[in-house]
Design a protein around this motif. Structure first.
Motif, mmCIF file in Angstrom:
data_model
loop_
_atom_site.group_PDB
_atom_site.id
_atom_site.type_symbol
_atom_site.label_atom_id
_atom_site.label_comp_id
_atom_site.label_asym_id
_atom_site.label_seq_id
_atom_site.Cartn_x
_atom_site.Cartn_y
_atom_site.Cartn_z
ATOM 1 N N LEU A 457 0.823 -1.211 0.000
ATOM 2 C CA LEU A 457 0.000 0.000 0.000
ATOM 3 C C LEU A 457 0.857 1.261 0.000
ATOM 4 N N SER A 458 2.000 1.199 0.641
ATOM 5 C CA SER A 458 2.916 2.343 0.626
ATOM 6 C C SER A 458 3.388 2.617 -0.802
ATOM 7 N N GLU A 459 3.718 1.548 -1.552
ATOM 8 C CA GLU A 459 4.109 1.705 -2.953
ATOM 9 C C GLU A 459 2.954 2.265 -3.778
ATOM 10 N N VAL A 460 1.746 1.746 -3.528
ATOM 11 C CA VAL A 460 0.568 2.211 -4.268
ATOM 12 C C VAL A 460 0.369 3.706 -4.071
ATOM 13 N N LYS A 461 0.429 4.151 -2.826
ATOM 14 C CA LYS A 461 0.214 5.576 -2.538
ATOM 15 C C LYS A 461 1.291 6.444 -3.180
ATOM 16 N N THR A 462 2.531 5.956 -3.175
ATOM 17 C CA THR A 462 3.614 6.705 -3.831
ATOM 18 C C THR A 462 3.355 6.849 -5.322
ATOM 19 N N LEU A 463 2.948 5.743 -5.970
ATOM 20 C CA LEU A 463 2.659 5.785 -7.407
ATOM 21 C C LEU A 463 1.494 6.716 -7.724
ATOM 22 N N LEU A 464 0.454 6.671 -6.902
ATOM 23 C CA LEU A 464 -0.724 7.523 -7.147
ATOM 24 C C LEU A 464 -0.371 8.994 -6.973
ATOM 25 N N HIS A 491 -5.612 4.782 1.244
ATOM 26 C CA HIS A 491 -5.441 5.283 2.618
ATOM 27 C C HIS A 491 -6.303 4.478 3.591
ATOM 28 N N LEU A 492 -7.542 4.236 3.204
ATOM 29 C CA LEU A 492 -8.436 3.477 4.089
ATOM 30 C C LEU A 492 -7.930 2.051 4.269
ATOM 31 N N ARG A 493 -7.479 1.410 3.173
ATOM 32 C CA ARG A 493 -6.943 0.058 3.287
ATOM 33 C C ARG A 493 -5.729 0.018 4.207
ATOM 34 N N ASP A 494 -5.004 1.136 4.247
ATOM 35 C CA ASP A 494 -3.801 1.218 5.079
ATOM 36 C C ASP A 494 -4.114 1.731 6.483
ATOM 37 N N GLU A 495 -5.425 1.779 6.827
ATOM 38 C CA GLU A 495 -5.893 2.201 8.152
ATOM 39 C C GLU A 495 -5.569 3.661 8.455
ATOM 40 N N GLU A 496 -5.348 4.452 7.406
ATOM 41 C CA GLU A 496 -5.211 5.906 7.557
ATOM 42 C C GLU A 496 -6.594 6.504 7.298
ATOM 43 N N VAL A 497 -7.416 6.363 8.318
ATOM 44 C CA VAL A 497 -8.853 6.579 8.163
ATOM 45 C C VAL A 497 -9.182 7.999 7.733
ATOM 46 N N ILE A 502 -11.386 12.136 4.387
ATOM 47 C CA ILE A 502 -11.438 13.571 4.065
ATOM 48 C C ILE A 502 -11.225 13.789 2.570
ATOM 49 N N LEU A 503 -10.285 13.041 1.964
ATOM 50 C CA LEU A 503 -10.071 13.161 0.524
ATOM 51 C C LEU A 503 -11.310 12.738 -0.251
ATOM 52 N N ALA A 504 -11.919 11.621 0.147
ATOM 53 C CA ALA A 504 -13.127 11.142 -0.543
ATOM 54 C C ALA A 504 -14.280 12.125 -0.381
ATOM 55 N N SER A 522 -19.646 7.486 -0.381
ATOM 56 C CA SER A 522 -19.791 6.243 0.376
ATOM 57 C C SER A 522 -18.480 5.849 1.047
ATOM 58 N N LEU A 523 -17.364 6.076 0.351
ATOM 59 C CA LEU A 523 -16.046 5.784 0.918
ATOM 60 C C LEU A 523 -15.766 6.693 2.119
ATOM 61 N N ALA A 524 -16.131 7.967 1.985
ATOM 62 C CA ALA A 524 -15.956 8.913 3.103
ATOM 63 C C ALA A 524 -16.789 8.476 4.305
ATOM 64 N N LEU A 525 -18.007 8.055 4.033
ATOM 65 C CA LEU A 525 -18.892 7.605 5.106
ATOM 66 C C LEU A 525 -18.286 6.408 5.839
ATOM 67 N N THR A 526 -17.751 5.467 5.072
ATOM 68 C CA THR A 526 -17.094 4.301 5.679
ATOM 69 C C THR A 526 -15.927 4.735 6.557
ATOM 70 N N GLY A 527 -15.128 5.668 6.052
ATOM 71 C CA GLY A 527 -13.969 6.137 6.807
ATOM 72 C C GLY A 527 -14.342 6.800 8.112
ATOM 73 N N PHE A 528 -15.314 7.694 8.074
ATOM 74 C CA PHE A 528 -15.712 8.392 9.302
ATOM 75 C C PHE A 528 -16.376 7.426 10.290
ATOM 76 N N ALA A 529 -17.092 6.412 9.751
ATOM 77 C CA ALA A 529 -17.686 5.400 10.638
ATOM 78 C C ALA A 529 -16.592 4.610 11.352
#
Length: 986
Positions: A457-464, A491-497, A502-504, A522-529
């Motif tokens: 996930l760290s590699e994924v975020k760097t690429l994105l 970010h959510l998969r990496d538990e950076e809720v 906030i981005l979503a 919906s992704l934002a809602l999941t994160g805040f939950a």
């Protein structure tokens, strides 16, 4: 991450000479009520906006005054559009999920309209077959992914299951349409409007019949292809037997492929023979050639391709594009890479407007393969790099965009990287970086370790982030937002809720018309939950935390979803999230309201019903704790609502999971049994839990249904049988529980858990009946339970623990003589070498002391409790029991000394424990009711001093004890002739 399957085949049965452009748009679905905006809906779906089509159709459905036919038409179109919407999803799992939702909608359609015309039923069969066809193709793509190499064989098997079912459903639809077609008159005139309508119906039925027939053959072709397009992984072992077994399996696959390919070709041959003058005949002829080419008969296949490419009807443009693609496949099979480059490069440039078609995407993939092969054989480094660069550009697009070649393209990409020694593509190119990130994201597996997931996930975020930095004014904003949304997901998969949520949320708010906006919200809602859950756990653990902030964010995002997209799936999901949030906060009224608002048409409506039932049940139990002060009418209302929701949830929950029992369905039915028992409906309770018990007997429950849940349903059944006085029915259940205990390793044949859980339930039931004054029901319950205990007590397989708990149950029932005999047996049975025995022996002796007390054998009771006190002076239950025994024996002086001793031990504790107030309460009660007259005045004055001190100086005095001690002071004051009002004034 991305996938796009083959588009639907065009309309087949118009004679070749009469074909017009409009015929290529596809078949009309049925002879049904006409939707005025059907062309608009088809245009939306055809241009990749099926989600908007669904939204529009749902709005149409909400219009008042719809006829039954119009409603049926809209329900069908909504379900059908969901299949089209799945084409546009960029996540394999989500696409599979959308297809399953579409399947559920068609199942609902079939049940909602059981009397629909046969043509509708045929259409539904075709759509479900299409779902299975696409699910099979998706499974193949997964099997082709490099990251799934170890699972390839299993995924290929899954694909075969789907494709076999698809072929059978298409054949069933074919028979249905043919049957309806054969019922039509052989000759129909053209004179009247009725005749013209009949002719249209007959033509349409024939079109549907022949299309279903063709699709059945196509499904069988793809079934055969599962044995050729999936590579069986080579064994890790070098053992000769293992290698030989692998060789045989490969040969078996090859033989199966040859057989199934021949079956598919036969199906196409039969269609071609019967309809060679119609479009369907041309398509059948094309696929006959494809079957030949796939078997290596390239010369015969290319002869047919040449013939079809030169067909005089120029309106067959889509057909000709598919012929060209198959032509490229034949060149690839013969390794004629230069021919592919020479012909495909110009063809792709000329047909760029058809970039979404499978033939176009497939040609891109064959060209990429050709470039890789030519790069390998090129002698000049400059030529080699040129070929590899062109291949890299094509493969980057194929890996990223929705298409059916993603798995193969991913493999080709890895091969290219190994040839070039690079990670591929232009290091500063948005498309390439985004494609790499998506490929890498597919490697995040649930079974991977946390460290592995975090690294990927760290590699994924760097690429994105690099992709976003590489974007410019020419990069479409839709692609940039797709990249941002993928970053939020990572970010959510990496538990950076909060980073993800906030981005979503920003994406959803700033780009509300972007088609990914509902998904972002919906992704934002999941994160805040998730953030709320984490904050609440920290608060419970004593850390500084404000979960109410996250609760407000959940509410805000959910409101936005409900306002902007009320008819989308995300709205139902938002309502479910709100319900869970309120449930977690024990805001039962708001939680129940949220779950009850989930639309009956929503896929998760069954889950919403189950959750609502759970809320009402917990609300009921909370009120029950209030005892006699609880509102009985309100309790009944809540209990009835719980029963209604839980009963209604059972069927849709099973339907949603393909009639498979999972943990939630199990809990729903188990809770329904419990609620029915509480309502006095023993038959209803048994009806709910006995199917679950049957699965326990067969050991067919899912692994995640833990031991306590399994035992709970058996306790419900036991209670119901006992209350019905059907004691003979309990034997099998007790034996089953005994066997379950053996599996848990809790000792040979012990049934301890029965009595732990059953005694607890019994006490609740008896206390409730006593509180409600239901004496007749109380007597019946006690008598039935005692009869059950007598039967159980005679079993030979009891260990120490179960004997103690049976004795405890006898004590609760008031059968003290039976209790004493059983407890004495338990004490004698104790094994001195068992480290757990002393604890159970102590409990048995304590219960025996209590039994002796209740029978009036005070001398024996005092002897037993005094011995226990010497050994267990700090065990509060024993200490309290000694005081009670002394009181019952009339030994007031020793009882007073006992309670004073206990008060003195605890008086310095801050705040004072509940046991301190209990001891003071007992002491005051003795002063008021038990001391001899000669000593009473002195004791009452002493008691008045104690109680006044508590009421006036103990600031931590709990409210329930305060009211109790105020009664004591009033009674003591009256006995001493003290005017409390005057004392207070003074």
């Amino acid at each position: 991450m991305t996938i796009k399957d083959m588009p639907n085949m065009p309309k087949f049965t118009i004679p070749v000479g009469a074909l017009t452009t409009c015929c290529l748009l596809g078949l009309a679905l049925t002879a049904r009520a006409e939707i005025p905006t059907e062309s608009y809906i088809e245009a939306l779906k055809g241009n990749g906006f099926a989600d908007l089509a669904i939204e529009y159709l749902q709005l149409e459905k909400s219009r008042p005054g719809l006829s039954k036919d119009e409603e049926m038409e809209l329900d069908f179109e909504i379900a059908s559009s969901m299949i089209a919407a799945s084409d546009e999803l960029t996540d394999l799992s989500k696409r599979e999920g959308m297809l399953e939702e579409a399947r559920t909608e068609f199942e609902k359609f079939t049940k909602k309209y059981p009397s629909a015309p046969p043509e509708y039923k045929g259409n539904a069969l075709v759509e479900v077959a299409t779902i299975d066809l696409q699910q099979g193709r998706l499974a193949i793509i997964r099997a082709q992914m490099p990251s799934n190499e170890k699972r390839a064989v299993k995924l290929a098997g899954t694909a075969r299951d789907y494709l076999s079912k698809s072929a059978k459903d298409y054949e069933s639809a074919e028979k249905l349409f043919k049957g309806e077609y054969d019922k039509m008159p052989v000759y129909i005139g053209r004179e009247t409007h009725s005749d013209r309508m009949k002719r249209q119906t007959k033509t349409r039925l024939f079109e549907k019949y022949i299309e279903a027939r063709f699709q059945a053959a196509l499904a069988r072709f793809y079934l055969a292809d599962t044995y050729a397009s999936v590579e069986m992984p080579a064994p890790d072992s070098k053992d000769k037997k293992v290698l030989e077994a692998h060789k045989k399996e490969v040969a078996k696959w090859a033989a199966e492929y040859k057989k199934l390919n021949a079956e598919a070709e036969k199906g196409f041959q039969e269609i071609f023979a019967a309809h060679r003058q119609e479009v369907v005949g041309l398509y059948a002829h094309l696929w006959i050639a494809r079957c030949m080419a796939d078997r290596g008969e390239y010369r015969r296949a290319m002869g047919i391709y040449e013939q079809l490419r030169d067909h005089e009807n120029q309106s067959l443009a889509a057909f000709q594009r598919q012929v060209f693609y198959f032509y490229m496949l034949a060149f690839a099979g013969q390794k004629d890479w230069h021919q592919i480059v020479n012909q495909a490069t110009e063809w792709l440039r000329t047909n760029v407007r058809y970039g979404r078609e499978a033939s176009y995407v497939g040609t891109q993939f064959e060209l990429a393969k050709a470039y890789v092969e030519l790069g390998q054989t090129a002698k000049e480094t400059r030529d080699k790099n040129k070929y590899y660069l062109e291949a890299d550009k094509l493969l980057d697009r194929l890996v990223r965009m929705p298409n059916q070649y993603q798995g193969l393209a991913s493999r080709a990409k890895l091969r290219l990287q190994s040839l070039t020694g690079k990670t591929g593509g232009n290091e500063n190119d948005f498309d390439a970086l985004f494609a790499q990130a998506n490929t890498k994201l597919d490697q995040v597996k649930d079974e991977a370790s946390p460290e592995q997931r975090k690294a990927i996930l760290s590699e994924v975020k760097t690429l994105l982030n690099r992709a976003l930095a590489a974007s410019n004014e020419r990069t479409p904003i839709e692609l940039i937002n797709d990249c941002r949304l993928t970053l939020a997901y990572a970010h959510l998969r990496d538990e950076e809720v909060y980073e993800g949520a906030i981005l979503a949320q920003a994406l959803a708010e700033n780009y509300p018309t972007w088609r990914g906006a509902p998904q972002a919200a919906s992704l934002a809602l999941t994160g805040f939950a998730w953030g709320y859950e984490d904050a609440d756990k920290k608060r419970i653990a004593g850390f500084s935390s404000r979960p109410e902030v996250d609760a407000d964010l959940v509410q805000k995002v959910a409101n936005q979803i409900l306002l902007r997209w009320p008819n989308r799936k995300e709205a139902a999901d938002a309502m479910m999230t709100l319900g869970r949030l309120r449930y977690a906060r024990q805001e039962y009224d708001q939680a129940a309201e949220a779950f009850d608002k989930v639309s009956p048409d929503a896929v998760n409506h069954g889950e919403a019903l189950a959750m609502a039932g759970s809320v009402y049940w917990d609300w009921y139990k909370t009120l029950t704790l209030e005892g006699e002060s609880a509102d009985k009418d309100k309790k009944k209302e809540l209990r009835d609502k719980a029963r209604e929701r839980l009963a209604a949830a059972s069927a849709p929950l099973r339907e949603l999971r393909g009639n498979q029992l999972d943990r939630q369905t199990y809990i729903n039915d188990a809770m329904l049994g419990e609620v029915n028992f509480e309502a006095g409906d023993d038959e209803g309770a048994l009806q709910a839990v006995m199917p679950l018990i049957a699965l326990i007997k067969k050991d067919q429950l899912p692994a995640d249904i833990e031991h306590q849940l399994r035992t709970g349903v058996m306790i419900t059944a036991l209670q119901s049988y006992i209350r019905q006085n059907k004691i003979d029915k309990t034997d099998e259940l007790v034996e089953l529980i005994s066997n379950q205990e053996k599996k848990q390793g809790d000792g040979g044949g012990n049934v301890t858990l029965v009595f732990v859980r059953l005694a607890s339930k019994l006490k609740e039931q008896i206390d409730r009946l006593r509180a409600n004054g239901e004496q007749a029901e109380l007597d019946k319950t006690v008598a039935s339970f005692e009869k059950f205990l007598d039967k159980i007590a005679g079993r030979p397989d009891h260990d120490l623990q179960s004997l103690v708990y049976i004795g405890n149950s006898y004590v609760e029932l008031g059968s003290y003589q039976k209790a004493a005999a059983l407890l004495q047996k338990a004490i004698e049975k104790a094994d001195p070498n068992d480290p757990e025995a002393p604890g159970f022996v102590t409990r048995a002796r304590m219960l025996l002391a209590r039994s002796e007390k209740e029978q009036g054998n005070y001398t024996q009771a005092i002897e037993l409790i005094n011995e226990l006190m010497k050994e267990n002076m700090n065990t509060l239950e024993i200490v309290n029991l000694r005081g009670e025994i002394l009181e019952s024996a009339g030994d007031h002086s020793r009882a007073i000394a006992h309670w004073k001793w206990l008060i003195k031990r605890m008086k310095s504790q801050r705040p004072k424990p509940d046991a301190y107030y209990h001891a003071m309460d007992r002491l005051l009660d003795i002063y008021l009711n038990m001391v001899p007259p000669a000593d009473k005045d002195r004791r009452l004055k002493e008691g008045y001093k104690y109680v006044s001190f508590l009421l006036e100086l103990d600031q931590d005095l709990p409210a329930n004890w305060r009211s109790r001690f105020e009664k004591h002071r009033k009674n003591i004051a009256e006995s001493l002739g003290i005017d409390l009002q005057a004392s207070a004034t003074k």
